[in-house]
Write an enzyme that holds these catalytic residues in place. Structure first.
Site, PDB file in Angstrom:
ATOM      1  N   HIS A  91       0.838  -1.198   0.000  1.00 27.67           N
ATOM      2  CA  HIS A  91       0.000   0.000   0.000  1.00 27.67           C
ATOM      3  C   HIS A  91       0.876   1.252   0.000  1.00 27.67           C
ATOM      4  O   HIS A  91       1.402   1.665   1.030  1.00 27.67           O
ATOM      5  CB  HIS A  91      -0.937  -0.020   1.222  1.00 27.67           C
ATOM      6  CG  HIS A  91      -1.861   1.155   1.261  1.00 27.67           C
ATOM      7  ND1 HIS A  91      -2.219   1.791   2.409  1.00 27.67           N
ATOM      8  CD2 HIS A  91      -2.476   1.836   0.255  1.00 27.67           C
ATOM      9  CE1 HIS A  91      -3.027   2.798   2.122  1.00 27.67           C
ATOM     10  NE2 HIS A  91      -3.188   2.847   0.829  1.00 27.67           N
TER      11      HIS A  91
ATOM     12  N   GLU B  58       3.061   0.236   3.094  1.00 29.31           N
ATOM     13  CA  GLU B  58       2.665  -0.845   3.991  1.00 29.31           C
ATOM     14  C   GLU B  58       2.759  -2.155   3.216  1.00 29.31           C
ATOM     15  O   GLU B  58       2.133  -2.311   2.174  1.00 29.31           O
ATOM     16  CB  GLU B  58       1.234  -0.621   4.478  1.00 29.31           C
ATOM     17  CG  GLU B  58       1.118   0.579   5.400  1.00 29.31           C
ATOM     18  CD  GLU B  58      -0.332   0.923   5.664  1.00 29.31           C
ATOM     19  OE1 GLU B  58      -0.905   0.369   6.603  1.00 29.31           O
ATOM     20  OE2 GLU B  58      -0.887   1.747   4.913  1.00 29.31           O
TER      21      GLU B  58
ATOM     22  N   ASN C 133      -4.161   3.431   7.844  1.00 29.81           N
ATOM     23  CA  ASN C 133      -5.515   3.981   7.720  1.00 29.81           C
ATOM     24  C   ASN C 133      -6.368   3.708   8.952  1.00 29.81           C
ATOM     25  O   ASN C 133      -7.307   4.452   9.243  1.00 29.81           O
ATOM     26  CB  ASN C 133      -6.203   3.469   6.455  1.00 29.81           C
ATOM     27  CG  ASN C 133      -6.035   4.460   5.311  1.00 29.81           C
ATOM     28  OD1 ASN C 133      -5.990   5.679   5.533  1.00 29.81           O
ATOM     29  ND2 ASN C 133      -5.939   3.958   4.099  1.00 29.81           N
TER      30      ASN C 133
END
Ligand code: NAI
Length: 314
Positions: free
Chosen positions: A142, A154, A193
């Site tokens: 990510h 990530e 997130n």
């Protein structure tokens, strides 16, 4: 050892950004056109604009741009990457079925040692790889937008992924100048997130309860602990201040902090009223003038470069 050859699926914003960063670090990159990339035909134009922006801000040398662009090729035929790629980064539309079919196809055409990585923001990596046979080489990577400026990636593990895949992905990202962080479990929001939206939930709650205005919330973060977070984050702060102090604060504050599992009214009410933010002429939770929106959009990357330089992260 020669540099890994990188394939990117999707010539949109993230695909171009990821391809650009590897090409800048000397990797050969092939970008596969999907969706309406071919008709739009703007992937190379966008990459050149990004590179010119970086050169104008002294991140790269202008004279290096032709070589960087020269390391990137574009193809509408996904089969072209089968014998080319060491690592494939998928950056197509955020739709589970579309991504599942893409990984099934990639799994069929790429040799089993090729790493297949998804840049999904929010979907489950495990579900994305469900239709593939060789699940040990499927992993989440990510990136954050812009992929060529934000160091964090990530690296999300599934229960099926091999350590070899994790190490190969991690090392390639590290060598390309990224700051990979391994996320051990494929959970919603991965790592960053979850943290970010925890803050958003409390920010919304503070406004809904009349504790402060949206502008005051943003200022408290930008001019306060937000500045410090890039240098000292929670676990360093807790140990540095002492866990006794952390305990005292948590005992008093936690019972009062928002813990809803629903999308909050401030968000749904504004959506129902057609107020989505910048995309609805600047009407959202707050009202924005065209000048404010322009400043916000144009200055973000310029300021990110200043911060990254100051913190030695570029
Ligand atoms: P984008 O809209 O710029 O690019 C989307 C890509 O998907 C394009 O290549 C488009 O042609 C292709 N596409 C569209 N419909 C398709 C279909 N039906 N089948 C196959 N391909 C199709 O989007 P962006 O922002 O580059 O996002 C790509 C991925 O990266 C998404 O999974 C997104 O969630 C993720 N992501 C986005 C971030 C962002 O800030 N924009 C940050 C991190 C991840």
């Amino acid at each position: 050892m020669s540099k890994e050859r990188i394939a990117i699926i999707g010539g949109g914003k993230m695909g171009v950004g990821i391809g650009q960063l590897f090409a800048t670090k000397g990797h050969e990159v092939k970008i596969v056109y999907v969706g309406n990339d071919m008709e739009r035909g703007d992937s190379a134009i966008n990459m050149e604009a990004n590179l010119n922006f970086l050169a104008a801000n002294d991140v790269i040398k202008k004279e290096d741009i032709p070589d960087i662009m020269g390391r990137v090729t574009y193809t509408p035929d996904i089969e072209d990457i089968a014998d080319f790629a060491d690592i494939v980064f998928e950056a197509i539309v955020e739709n589970l079925q579309v991504k599942q079919e893409m990984f099934k196809k990639l799994d069929e055409i790429c040799p089993p040692e090729t790493v297949l990585a998804s840049n999904t923001s929010a979907l489950s990596i495990t579900m994305i790889g469900e239709k593939a046979v060789h699940k040990d080489r499927i992993i989440g990577t990510h990136f954050w937008n812009p992929a060529y400026l934000i160091p964090l990636v990530e690296v999300v593990k599934t229960v099926h992924v091999s350590e070899e895949t994790v190490n190969k992905t991690y090392n390639a990202l590290k060598e390309a100048g990224k700051h990979p962080v391994v996320v051990e479990k494929d959970v919603p929001g991965f790592l960053a997130n979850r943290l970010q939206h925890c803050l958003f939930r409390e920010a919304i709650s503070i406004v809904e309860h009349g504790i402060a205005s949206p502008a005051a919330v943003d200022e408290a973060i930008k001019y306060g602990f937000g500045m410090r977070l890039g240098i000292m984050a929670p676990f360093e702060v807790m140990d540095s201040c002492g866990l006794d102090m952390t305990k005292a604060i948590h005992e008093f504050v936690f019972p009062d902090i928002e813990d809803t599992h629903e999308v909050q009214k401030l968000v749904t009410d504004n959506i129902e009223a057609g107020r989505l933010g910048f995309k609805t002429d600047g009407h959202g939770i707050q009202d924005w003038t065209p000048e404010q929106m322009k400043e916000s959009t144009e200055q973000l990357n310029v300021k990110l470069i200043k911060v990254a330089k100051a913190l030695d992260r570029i």
